[in-house]
Design an enzyme around this catalytic site. Structure first.
Site, PDB file in Angstrom:
ATOM      1  N   CYS A  58     -13.299   2.269 -10.388  1.00 30.06           N
ATOM      2  CA  CYS A  58     -13.259   1.233 -11.424  1.00 30.06           C
ATOM      3  C   CYS A  58     -14.660   0.915 -11.942  1.00 30.06           C
ATOM      4  O   CYS A  58     -14.828   0.359 -13.016  1.00 30.06           O
ATOM      5  CB  CYS A  58     -12.570  -0.029 -10.903  1.00 30.06           C
ATOM      6  SG  CYS A  58     -13.295  -0.677  -9.411  1.00 30.06           S
ATOM      7  N   PHE A 119     -18.715  -0.065   0.686  1.00 23.34           N
ATOM      8  CA  PHE A 119     -18.581   1.309   1.162  1.00 23.34           C
ATOM      9  C   PHE A 119     -17.294   2.005   0.706  1.00 23.34           C
ATOM     10  O   PHE A 119     -16.982   3.082   1.183  1.00 23.34           O
ATOM     11  CB  PHE A 119     -18.680   1.351   2.694  1.00 23.34           C
ATOM     12  CG  PHE A 119     -20.104   1.308   3.169  1.00 23.34           C
ATOM     13  CD1 PHE A 119     -20.935   2.415   3.064  1.00 23.34           C
ATOM     14  CD2 PHE A 119     -20.634   0.148   3.712  1.00 23.34           C
ATOM     15  CE1 PHE A 119     -22.247   2.387   3.495  1.00 23.34           C
ATOM     16  CE2 PHE A 119     -21.955   0.102   4.145  1.00 23.34           C
ATOM     17  CZ  PHE A 119     -22.760   1.225   4.042  1.00 23.34           C
ATOM     18  N   GLN A 124     -13.973   7.754  -1.475  1.00 20.69           N
ATOM     19  CA  GLN A 124     -13.682   8.432  -2.742  1.00 20.69           C
ATOM     20  C   GLN A 124     -14.485   9.729  -2.870  1.00 20.69           C
ATOM     21  O   GLN A 124     -14.017  10.727  -3.410  1.00 20.69           O
ATOM     22  CB  GLN A 124     -13.970   7.495  -3.925  1.00 20.69           C
ATOM     23  CG  GLN A 124     -12.835   6.502  -4.121  1.00 20.69           C
ATOM     24  CD  GLN A 124     -13.301   5.124  -4.517  1.00 20.69           C
ATOM     25  OE1 GLN A 124     -14.482   4.798  -4.417  1.00 20.69           O
ATOM     26  NE2 GLN A 124     -12.386   4.287  -4.938  1.00 20.69           N
ATOM     27  N   GLY A 193       1.633  -5.414  -9.467  1.00 21.17           N
ATOM     28  CA  GLY A 193       0.991  -4.122  -9.214  1.00 21.17           C
ATOM     29  C   GLY A 193       0.551  -4.016  -7.765  1.00 21.17           C
ATOM     30  O   GLY A 193       0.429  -5.006  -7.065  1.00 21.17           O
ATOM     31  N   GLY A 195      -2.254  -1.971  -6.762  1.00 20.19           N
ATOM     32  CA  GLY A 195      -3.577  -1.342  -6.660  1.00 20.19           C
ATOM     33  C   GLY A 195      -4.334  -1.858  -5.443  1.00 20.19           C
ATOM     34  O   GLY A 195      -4.067  -2.950  -4.956  1.00 20.19           O
ATOM     35  N   ILE A 197      -7.396  -3.018  -4.840  1.00 19.33           N
ATOM     36  CA  ILE A 197      -8.110  -4.310  -4.904  1.00 19.33           C
ATOM     37  C   ILE A 197      -7.118  -5.457  -4.881  1.00 19.33           C
ATOM     38  O   ILE A 197      -7.328  -6.479  -4.237  1.00 19.33           O
ATOM     39  CB  ILE A 197      -9.027  -4.379  -6.158  1.00 19.33           C
ATOM     40  CG1 ILE A 197     -10.102  -3.297  -6.093  1.00 19.33           C
ATOM     41  CG2 ILE A 197      -9.696  -5.740  -6.272  1.00 19.33           C
ATOM     42  CD1 ILE A 197     -10.932  -3.155  -7.352  1.00 19.33           C
TER      43      ILE A 197
END
Length: 418
Positions: A58, A119, A124, A193, A195, A197
């Protein structure tokens, strides 16, 4: 490092954009989902690129790889996203060789994160590498570099307190809610949602509220139920979204869709409603903030929230930087060794040819010639000579390129660069 001898292409580049110059809208245009990354890597392979990492979060989108020219990588990014080259150039950065290596170390160790010491990026980076490796576009340089960054990240985590204290976008979200929504324990919270976060925000919110105040809605209900089951939350159907928004005091949006999922027409409320949009690209239409009683806060605002935790983290930056320098120096030394390995190999081969010719001559000339003994002694001398050259090339103040050229010239070496 003019030539890495490790790729068909001579230079290693990083091209990308991040939260420092590109806002959420622009970052959204250049964000890559899994399918886009696979398509990008396949296209790069067709162009004969043999080492490439693609990361998209993001906060940033970056390509790290070998190319004849950085524009090759920029075009790959633009071909697989909705952004244009002109838009990219307005906010982009391009790093080459040592600078590109240094940048990846800073990114992978959380020093370049929107929230210092975050971190998330390292997992990723591991995913990016595994994807490139699977597709056969991770050469030894990419593999060694990724492993070095992971090693530096582990050491910084273990040897400093740069990631101590809860601070992340999720933490900042909860802090924002607690500071701006009075009497939170009597308010209704809706999470739309699933996601990452959003889930982390939800987890943090549970510590400060009652579970039955939080409702979860997702387009695919079974995914919502799996997550809700973990936290014992209420799940409603996607069709109930508009009704649930009416009764909510806080709406957390974490859908990760490529276009807005919350528009003005869906929001109707007679009481104050705080909407947190934790998605890139933005998942809440800009015009929603025009509504009376509604406050829309985006990820970027939350990330700018600094607190004592962040101030405390800053004191560990020098220690983290010194760990990076140590691990990076090991990587550069490995790289230099890779660089002159073909010359040392060719030199060894040349000396061995000289030895074989001399052994052949002596065995014909002398009847009492001890070939076995001579072979042992010669090999040891060759080993010592090549080691001297290798040690010289590893020296800190040596111009390796000139030395390599001289060795090739003196011994008339033919180098196999493959």
């Amino acid at each position: 490092m003019k030539d890495y001898h490790i790729s068909k292409h001579h230079s290693f580049y990083t091209i990308g954009l991040n939260y420092k110059k590109a806002d959420a809208v622009v970052r959204g245009k250049f964000s890559l989902d899994d399918n886009a990354i696979s398509a990008l890597l396949a296209q790069a392979k067709d162009q004969d690129i043999d080492g490439l990492l693609a990361t998209s979060t993001c906060n940033r989108t970056e390509l790290h790889g070998f190319a004849q020219h950085p524009f090759q990588l920029i075009k790959l990014l633009c071909d697989n996203t909705t952004g244009t080259v002109e838009e990219f150039q307005e906010v982009a950065y391009v790093y080459k060789n040592n600078e590109a290596i240094g940048h990846l170390f800073r990114v992978g160790t959380g020093l370049d994160s929107q929230i210092l010491g975050d971190f998330e990026i390292i997992s990723q980076l591991k995913q990016s590498f595994n994807r490139s490796k699977k597709m056969g576009i991770a050469n030894p340089f990419i593999e060694r570099l990724t492993n070095s960054v992971i090693q530096a990240s582990k050491r910084i985590k273990n040897e400093t307190e740069i990631s101590s204290g809860a601070t992340s976008v999720a933490f900042a979200s909860v802090q924002y809610i607690l500071r701006n929504v009075p009497d939170i324990t009597s308010k209704n919270i809706l999470l739309f949602g699933t996601g990452k976060i959003g889930r982390n925000t939800c987890e943090n919110l549970i510590k400060h509220t009652k579970k039955n105040q939080i409702t979860l809605i997702n387009r695919t209900k079974d995914k919502a139920e799996r997550i809700a089951g973990k936290f014992d939350l209420v799940v409603k159907d996607y069709g109930d979204l508009q009704t649930e928004i009416r009764t909510s005091d806080v709406l957390v949006v974490a859908t990760g869709a490529q276009s807005p999922t919350i528009c003005k027409e869906m929001v109707y409320t007679k009481k104050p409603l705080l909407i947190l949009d934790l998605s890139i690209p933005k998942n809440v239409s800009d015009d929603v903030s025009e509504l009376e009683n509604v406050t829309v806060i985006h990820l970027d605002h939350l990330s700018q929230m600094t607190d004592e935790t962040l101030a405390r983290r800053k004191q560990f930056v020098p220690k983290a930087e010194s760990i990076i320098e140590t691990v990076k120096a090991d990587f550069i030394q490995w790289l230099e060794t890779r660089k002159f390995a073909p010359v040392i190999k060719a030199l060894k081969s040349k000396l061995k040819t000289m030895k074989d010719e001399e052994m052949d001559y002596q065995s014909k000339k002398r009847a009492d010639f001890d070939a076995q003994q001579a072979d042992i002694i010669s090999d040891r001398i060759i080993q010592k000579i090549t080691k001297q050259f290798a040690n010289h090339l590893k020296g800190d103040h040596v111009d390796a390129d000139s030395s390599l050229a001289l060795i090739q010239k003196v011994f008339q070496l033919e180098i196999d660069t493959q």
